[in-house]
Design an enzyme around this catalytic site. Structure first.
Site, short mmCIF file in Angstrom:
data_model
loop_
_atom_site.label_atom_id
_atom_site.label_comp_id
_atom_site.label_asym_id
_atom_site.label_seq_id
_atom_site.Cartn_x
_atom_site.Cartn_y
_atom_site.Cartn_z
N ASP A 10 19.29 59.33 41.68
CA ASP A 10 20.17 59.42 40.53
C ASP A 10 21.36 58.51 40.84
O ASP A 10 21.63 58.22 42.01
CB ASP A 10 20.61 60.88 40.32
CG ASP A 10 21.54 61.04 39.14
OD1 ASP A 10 21.26 60.45 38.07
OD2 ASP A 10 22.55 61.75 39.27
N ASP A 12 25.05 58.50 39.16
CA ASP A 12 26.36 59.16 39.19
C ASP A 12 26.28 60.45 40.01
O ASP A 12 25.47 61.33 39.72
CB ASP A 12 26.83 59.46 37.77
CG ASP A 12 26.97 58.19 36.93
OD1 ASP A 12 27.39 57.17 37.47
OD2 ASP A 12 26.63 58.24 35.73
N THR A 52 18.48 57.14 35.92
CA THR A 52 19.77 57.67 35.49
C THR A 52 19.82 57.94 33.99
O THR A 52 19.43 57.09 33.19
CB THR A 52 20.92 56.73 35.92
OG1 THR A 52 22.17 57.23 35.47
CG2 THR A 52 20.73 55.31 35.41
N ASN A 53 20.28 59.13 33.63
CA ASN A 53 20.60 59.43 32.23
C ASN A 53 21.93 58.78 31.91
O ASN A 53 22.88 58.90 32.70
CB ASN A 53 20.72 60.94 32.00
CG ASN A 53 19.40 61.66 31.96
OD1 ASN A 53 18.34 61.03 31.89
ND2 ASN A 53 19.45 62.97 32.00
N GLN A 54 22.03 58.13 30.78
CA GLN A 54 23.27 57.48 30.36
C GLN A 54 23.58 57.85 28.91
O GLN A 54 23.57 57.01 28.01
CB GLN A 54 23.17 55.96 30.56
CG GLN A 54 23.12 55.54 32.00
CD GLN A 54 24.41 55.87 32.74
OE1 GLN A 54 25.51 55.69 32.22
NE2 GLN A 54 24.28 56.35 33.98
N HIS A 93 19.49 57.81 25.54
CA HIS A 93 19.32 58.74 24.41
C HIS A 93 20.00 60.09 24.64
O HIS A 93 20.30 60.46 25.77
CB HIS A 93 17.83 58.98 24.14
CG HIS A 93 17.04 57.73 24.05
ND1 HIS A 93 16.04 57.41 24.95
CD2 HIS A 93 17.11 56.69 23.18
CE1 HIS A 93 15.51 56.24 24.62
NE2 HIS A 93 16.14 55.78 23.56
N CYS A 108 12.12 60.13 28.13
CA CYS A 108 12.71 59.54 29.33
C CYS A 108 13.93 60.30 29.83
O CYS A 108 14.30 60.16 31.00
CB CYS A 108 13.05 58.06 29.10
SG CYS A 108 14.16 57.68 27.75
N ASP A 135 21.86 65.14 41.99
CA ASP A 135 22.99 66.07 42.14
C ASP A 135 22.98 67.20 41.12
O ASP A 135 23.92 67.99 41.06
CB ASP A 135 24.32 65.31 42.07
CG ASP A 135 24.62 64.76 40.68
OD1 ASP A 135 23.67 64.36 39.97
OD2 ASP A 135 25.81 64.71 40.32
#
Length: 186
Positions: A10, A12, A52-54, A93, A108, A135
């Protein structure tokens, strides 16, 4: 061609300090020891993949172009230090927030496994022999949903939750501690 394992990271809270929607190089601060940890893993022959989720993109806090510019800066910063990433996968998303194409319930966004499955297909990764370092619970749940059996929850980002602890194979302080554990087991 044989599939090979990788370490999924991940961003962040694992690689950089989680500053709530980090969008510029000025706001991006590597967590102490994270670069050295990635250098160690690369020396051991591991392939490193960022997932990574953004949702800041969907929320309109920064544009996809701003994210891509920051990602290019991060990638070059790491490459200059001997850390070549195999891939960087991101989800812009969010199912509840966003405009247009970004407002969707996609496959995703972690905890769904889409980024892992895409990386596996594109980079020929053996998910069952891979590791995930995250995390929060959604990182580990996505890895579990993709078939990644070794999942490390680090304390360097979000506060630990019971769900995260239950999904974790190991709970460690940070990426540096995770690299040490993986080195011992390699």
């Amino acid at each position: 061609m044989n599939k090979t394992p990788a370490i999924f990271l991940d961003r962040d809270g694992v690689i950089n300090e989680d500053g709530n929607y980090v969008a510029t190089a000025d706001d991006f601060h590597f967590i102490k020891g994270s670069i050295e940890a990635m250098q160690q893993l690369k020396k051991l022959g591991w392939r490193l993949v960022v997932v990574t989720n953004q949702s800041g993109i969907a929320r309109g806090l920064y544009s996809e172009d701003q994210f891509l510019h920051l990602t290019e800066w991060m990638d070059w910063s790491l490459a200059d230090r001997g850390v070549d990433l195999e891939g960087i996968y991101y989800c812009p998303h969010h199912p509840d927030y966003g405009q247009g194409e970004y407002h969707q319930d996609c496959d995703c966004r972690k905890p769904k496994p889409g980024m892992f499955l895409q990386a596996s297909e594109e980079l020929n990764i053996d998910l069952t022999q891979s590791w995930m370092i995250g995390d929060k619970a959604s990182d580990l749940e996505a890895a579990k949903n993709a078939g990644v059996e070794q999942r490390i929850l680090v304390r360097s980002g979000k506060p630990l939750t019971q769900d995260g602890e239950q999904l974790a194979t190991y709970i460690l302080d940070d990426l540096a501690a995770a690299a040490q554990l993986i080195a011992k087991q390699s």
